[in-house]
Structure formats: structure tokens, C-alpha cells
Design an enzyme around this catalytic site. Sequence first.
Site, PDB file in Angstrom:
ATOM      1  N   ILE A 274       0.903  -1.155   0.000  1.00  0.00           N
ATOM      2  CA  ILE A 274       0.000   0.000   0.000  1.00  0.00           C
ATOM      3  C   ILE A 274       0.941   1.204   0.000  1.00  0.00           C
ATOM      4  CG2 ILE A 274      -0.267  -0.137   2.543  1.00  0.00           C
ATOM      5  CD1 ILE A 274      -2.988   1.270   2.233  1.00  0.00           C
ATOM      6  N   SER A 275       0.695   2.154  -0.899  1.00  0.00           N
ATOM      7  CA  SER A 275       1.575   3.317  -0.998  1.00  0.00           C
ATOM      8  C   SER A 275       1.520   4.140   0.287  1.00  0.00           C
ATOM      9  CB  SER A 275       1.158   4.200  -2.172  1.00  0.00           C
ATOM     10  OG  SER A 275       1.269   3.481  -3.375  1.00  0.00           O
TER      11      SER A 275
ATOM     12  N   HIS B 200      -0.525   8.996  -1.754  1.00  0.00           N
ATOM     13  CA  HIS B 200      -1.962   9.016  -2.079  1.00  0.00           C
ATOM     14  C   HIS B 200      -2.491  10.454  -2.061  1.00  0.00           C
ATOM     15  CE1 HIS B 200      -2.337   4.533  -0.852  1.00  0.00           C
ATOM     16  NE2 HIS B 200      -2.368   4.637  -2.157  1.00  0.00           N
TER      17      HIS B 200
ATOM     18  N   GLY C  72      -3.828  -4.303 -15.967  1.00  0.00           N
ATOM     19  CA  GLY C  72      -4.187  -2.882 -15.963  1.00  0.00           C
ATOM     20  C   GLY C  72      -3.529  -2.071 -17.058  1.00  0.00           C
TER      21      GLY C  72
HETATM   22  N1  SAH Z   1      -2.170   1.703  -5.047  1.00  0.00           N
HETATM   23  C1  SAH Z   1      -2.284   0.457  -4.333  1.00  0.00           C
HETATM   24  C2  SAH Z   1      -1.240  -0.582  -4.654  1.00  0.00           C
HETATM   25  C3  SAH Z   1       0.138  -0.160  -4.989  1.00  0.00           C
HETATM   26  S1  SAH Z   1       1.268  -1.503  -5.278  1.00  0.00           S
HETATM   27  C4  SAH Z   1      -2.295   0.714  -2.852  1.00  0.00           C
HETATM   28  O1  SAH Z   1      -1.806   1.748  -2.412  1.00  0.00           O
HETATM   29  O2  SAH Z   1      -2.773  -0.156  -2.139  1.00  0.00           O
HETATM   30  C5  SAH Z   1       1.047  -1.698  -7.021  1.00  0.00           C
HETATM   31  C6  SAH Z   1      -0.035  -2.643  -7.413  1.00  0.00           C
HETATM   32  O3  SAH Z   1       0.009  -2.767  -8.827  1.00  0.00           O
HETATM   33  C7  SAH Z   1       0.107  -4.054  -6.848  1.00  0.00           C
HETATM   34  O4  SAH Z   1      -1.051  -4.400  -6.147  1.00  0.00           O
HETATM   35  C8  SAH Z   1       0.296  -4.931  -8.093  1.00  0.00           C
HETATM   36  O5  SAH Z   1      -0.325  -6.194  -7.971  1.00  0.00           O
HETATM   37  C9  SAH Z   1      -0.342  -4.080  -9.175  1.00  0.00           C
HETATM   38  N2  SAH Z   1       0.118  -4.338 -10.556  1.00  0.00           N
HETATM   39  C10 SAH Z   1       1.394  -4.440 -11.028  1.00  0.00           C
HETATM   40  N3  SAH Z   1       1.394  -4.677 -12.361  1.00  0.00           N
HETATM   41  C11 SAH Z   1       0.081  -4.706 -12.751  1.00  0.00           C
HETATM   42  C12 SAH Z   1      -0.575  -4.925 -13.996  1.00  0.00           C
HETATM   43  N4  SAH Z   1       0.106  -5.158 -15.144  1.00  0.00           N
HETATM   44  N5  SAH Z   1      -1.923  -4.886 -14.024  1.00  0.00           N
HETATM   45  C13 SAH Z   1      -2.636  -4.660 -12.883  1.00  0.00           C
HETATM   46  N6  SAH Z   1      -2.079  -4.488 -11.670  1.00  0.00           N
HETATM   47  C14 SAH Z   1      -0.734  -4.497 -11.601  1.00  0.00           C
END
Ligand code: SAH
Length: 231
Positions: free
Chosen positions: A61-62, A67, A153
Site C-alpha cells: 500500500i503506498s 496518495h 491494468g
Molecule cells: N495503489 C495500491 C497498490 C500499490 S502496489 C495501494 O496503495 O494499495 C502496485 C499494485 O500494482 C500491486 O497491487 C500490483 O499487484 C499491481 N500491478 C502491477 N502490475 C500490474 C498490472 N500489469 N496490471 C494490474 N495491476 C498491476
Amino acid sequence: MAWRCTGATNAELIGNMAKAGIINSERVAAAMAKVDRANYVRFPNTAYEDSPQPIGHGATISAPHMHAHAAEHLLSFLKPGSRVLDVGSGSGYLCAVLYQLLQDPSDPKSSESKVVGIDHIPELTEWSIENLRKDGLGPALDEGRIKVISGDGRKGVPEDGPYDAIHVGAAAPTMPKDLIEQLARPGRMFIPVGTHSQQIVQVDKDVDGNVTEKPLFDVMYVPLTDRDKQK
Ligand code: SAH
């Protein structure tokens, strides 16, 4: 910058980010106050530390200040009725903050707002849905105002676009063209780009479809990558 804004409570953490000039708007402060970070972490006793925290599956989690920066930079594109995409939605925390920013009880357009989260780790999308429900957002999920799906994503989620705002929570080695395509006219994306050194890039699409990219500051995010490469 990490640790600088740590608080004993969610409210204190937000107050410290406001004092530090990271949160500049009442709207971002109010939205973050409605989302209890303790509902989105694995270790609730350190929920209000201003640092990233592991959430399993090679993800974090960032940090709260990241955020907050994201919400501040996307703010002018976040209104009742807006559509927002959160790529790499992980814990679901930012989906919740973005959702709160699209809600205004006095504006009937609020019910047309939509936040779409996508993460490629199904265990994380399931956990994030549990987190959002713990945080009181069950009705928003049930009524489709928040949707969290599993998938790559980098391709975006074209069926729910175009998006007024796109947030990317993992660092893309190069700018993902599909995401730029799914930006509305006008629309804005906040995305970390790079491998060894990474920068947040603000991508703006104007009403005529012209796209400009503006580097904002250096960061360190987990990579936006293939699912089997994530550790
Ligand atoms: N913003 C979120 C997670 C940040 S970590 C928070 O603060 O909780 C980055 C996230 O990107 C991870 O959960 C990872 O699984 C996801 N991720 C990485 N590559 C990805 C992709 N190609 N498609 C979708 N999610 C991806």
C-alpha cells in the site's frame, strides 16, 4: 519524506499532511478523513505511519503522502459524475478516497460517479473488496459506483471509459498507450514511469484530444509488470 507526517490517528495523519503542505485542499482532507487506512493494511497498529506497507504478493500500500499527492494532482478532474480508473488498485485504499471525492450529498450527479479499480493479483482484488466493505462502502460496490476487477491494468478497462482521471499505482517502464487512449477529453492521468529511476508524470488530454506530458517528481514504486514477474 516518509515518516514525516506519521500520526497516532487517521485524523492526526491527515492534519500533519495538511501542515506539511502535502494536502492543500479541504476536499482532499475531507475525503481522506472518511477513509480509515486501518481498513486497508495488514498491520493495523502501524496504519497511520506515513510509509508504504507490504500487503503481500510483492505489493505495497503506498505511503499516505503519495496518495495525497495523487488526489491533489487529479482534483480538478474529480467531480460528482466523473469516471475514474485506478490501475494497480492493491489494497483498495485509493479507490475509496477517489470515490469519496466524487460524492457530494447536495449534487444528484454523485450517483452517476464511477470508480473502477484493476489489479492483476486476484487475491488482492478480493481482499480490497473486503476492505472497502469494512470501510462502509458495501452499498457503493453493490450499486456499481465502485467496481474492482482482476486483469492486466496496462490495457485499462475500455468498457467503462473514457475516464476523467486515471491513477496508476505501479511504475510503467514506458507510457502505456491504451491508458492515454482511455482518457476523456479533457482528462488527466497521474502515473509513475521508469525502471531504475522513476518519475511521476502528469498526462493531460485537452478537449481537442491533444496530449501533453509533465514530469512532476522522483518516486520509487513497484513495477507495472506481468503477473508472473511480480514477486
Ligand atoms: N495503489 C495500491 C497498490 C500499490 S502496489 C495501494 O496503495 O494499495 C502496485 C499494485 O500494482 C500491486 O497491487 C500490483 O499487484 C499491481 N500491478 C502491477 N502490475 C500490474 C498490472 N500489469 N496490471 C494490474 N495491476 C498491476
